[in-house]
Design a protein around this motif. Sequence first.
Motif, PDB file in Angstrom:
ATOM      1  N   THR A 109      -6.274  -8.996   9.056  1.00  0.00           N
ATOM      2  CA  THR A 109      -6.528  -8.336   7.770  1.00  0.00           C
ATOM      3  C   THR A 109      -8.027  -8.213   7.519  1.00  0.00           C
ATOM      4  OG1 THR A 109      -4.456  -9.180   6.871  1.00  0.00           O
ATOM      5  CG2 THR A 109      -6.112  -8.449   5.297  1.00  0.00           C
ATOM      6  N   ASP A 156      -0.235  -6.562  -4.561  1.00  0.00           N
ATOM      7  CA  ASP A 156       0.723  -5.613  -3.996  1.00  0.00           C
ATOM      8  C   ASP A 156       1.770  -6.278  -3.105  1.00  0.00           C
ATOM      9  OD1 ASP A 156      -1.425  -6.186  -2.320  1.00  0.00           O
ATOM     10  OD2 ASP A 156      -1.416  -4.236  -1.338  1.00  0.00           O
ATOM     11  N   ARG A 171      -9.960  -4.724   7.081  1.00  0.00           N
ATOM     12  CA  ARG A 171     -10.735  -4.366   5.883  1.00  0.00           C
ATOM     13  C   ARG A 171     -12.170  -3.989   6.245  1.00  0.00           C
ATOM     14  NH1 ARG A 171      -9.144  -4.973   0.429  1.00  0.00           N
ATOM     15  NH2 ARG A 171      -6.960  -5.597   0.334  1.00  0.00           N
ATOM     16  N   ASP A 210      -3.655  -1.741  -2.539  1.00  0.00           N
ATOM     17  CA  ASP A 210      -3.637  -2.954  -3.362  1.00  0.00           C
ATOM     18  C   ASP A 210      -2.821  -2.789  -4.644  1.00  0.00           C
ATOM     19  OD1 ASP A 210      -5.160  -4.271  -1.505  1.00  0.00           O
ATOM     20  OD2 ASP A 210      -6.993  -4.332  -2.684  1.00  0.00           O
ATOM     21  N   THR A 211      -1.926  -1.801  -4.689  1.00  0.00           N
ATOM     22  CA  THR A 211      -1.202  -1.482  -5.923  1.00  0.00           C
ATOM     23  C   THR A 211       0.306  -1.377  -5.721  1.00  0.00           C
ATOM     24  OG1 THR A 211      -3.104  -0.289  -6.822  1.00  0.00           O
ATOM     25  CG2 THR A 211      -0.967   0.240  -7.761  1.00  0.00           C
ATOM     26  N   GLU A 214      -3.869 -15.700  -3.202  1.00  0.00           N
ATOM     27  CA  GLU A 214      -3.808 -14.342  -2.664  1.00  0.00           C
ATOM     28  C   GLU A 214      -4.227 -13.382  -3.775  1.00  0.00           C
ATOM     29  OE1 GLU A 214      -3.944 -11.172  -1.231  1.00  0.00           O
ATOM     30  OE2 GLU A 214      -2.948 -12.337   0.328  1.00  0.00           O
ATOM     31  N   SER A 220       1.823 -13.943   1.751  1.00  0.00           N
ATOM     32  CA  SER A 220       2.356 -13.893   0.392  1.00  0.00           C
ATOM     33  C   SER A 220       3.718 -14.565   0.306  1.00  0.00           C
ATOM     34  CB  SER A 220       2.462 -12.440  -0.083  1.00  0.00           C
ATOM     35  OG  SER A 220       1.183 -11.875  -0.230  1.00  0.00           O
ATOM     36  N   ASN A 257       0.829  -1.217   0.000  1.00  0.00           N
ATOM     37  CA  ASN A 257       0.000   0.000   0.000  1.00  0.00           C
ATOM     38  C   ASN A 257       0.856   1.257   0.000  1.00  0.00           C
ATOM     39  OD1 ASN A 257      -2.423  -1.481   0.026  1.00  0.00           O
ATOM     40  ND2 ASN A 257      -2.464  -1.522   2.266  1.00  0.00           N
ATOM     41  N   HIS A 261      -4.537 -10.215  -4.027  1.00  0.00           N
ATOM     42  CA  HIS A 261      -4.033  -8.843  -4.052  1.00  0.00           C
ATOM     43  C   HIS A 261      -2.563  -8.849  -4.467  1.00  0.00           C
ATOM     44  CE1 HIS A 261      -7.765  -7.906  -2.103  1.00  0.00           C
ATOM     45  NE2 HIS A 261      -7.474  -8.700  -1.096  1.00  0.00           N
TER      46      HIS A 261
END
Length: 293
Positions: A172, A128, A176, A17-18, A124, A93, A11, A126
């Motif tokens: 997490t 990022d 969220r 998420d990028t 996973e 991850s 983040n 996402h």
Amino acid sequence: MVITVPATSANLGPGFDTLGLALNLRNEIEIKPSNITSIEIYGENAEYLRSLKRNFFVEIFSDIYKNLTGKEDKFSFKFNNKIPLSRGLGSSSAVIVAAITAAYEMAQVPYKKDKIINLALNYEPHPDNITPATLGGFCVAKLKKNRVYFLKKFIPTNLRAIVVIPNKPVSTAKSRNSLKSHYPLKDVVTNISSTAMITAAFFSEKFDILKYIVEDKIHQENRMKLMPELFRVREIALREGALMSTLSGSGSTFFNLAYKDDAYNIYSALKDNFKDFNVKILYFDNVGVKVYN
């Protein structure tokens, strides 16, 4: 075979998420052919992980290895974990990326790292965290039609990360759930512009601008309210010369970027003020997942 995989911080404030980058805090797994499946776990959260009925790494590794070879061979696994669980440092991850890579290596099937990233999406969603865990460096990633598009930038050696790891996790899912379902247009524009500027700063290596342009209106403030001490962490880090100070992933860790000459002063101030938290100075990792045969 020994495989190592880095922690990640995702983040980076507005880049929800990028954006993500890799830290030189590595889990290490040794895998050997064996007559029986055996698992040894050492390091961070070892006692908790030993108590679980399922081992996520072994499950992913075994499924992919069987898909690649058609075999159900047995292996011994020895884990030396450095990445703490549920602290926003990409522990999940790291497991996913390492397990997929290990299965391909053990099956002796050629692969490219973009293949690992896209397979990791099955576990996973996402990109990022999975992207920098695989590639290292600073990464920008976008998910479209179940494919990850990404760019990577080498992080210069004159930078350091100072991470503040609280003594309690943040879920997490719970984190969220603290987010809003709708946002004002001006807040969305703020995040788009901030994310674009952070990306440009890393790729052009103009890091001094970060202290002026890192601004998030989407997730950080609400998530930080789950652990209010983090507001003070950010205040002290920026006062002592951090280039940016952001929640790492969904928390609870706080990530701070600094020039190496400023890192120790920031580290000392944070350590003095948060004696119950684990404060570390870390190098960045520009390699990602690595295998030694």
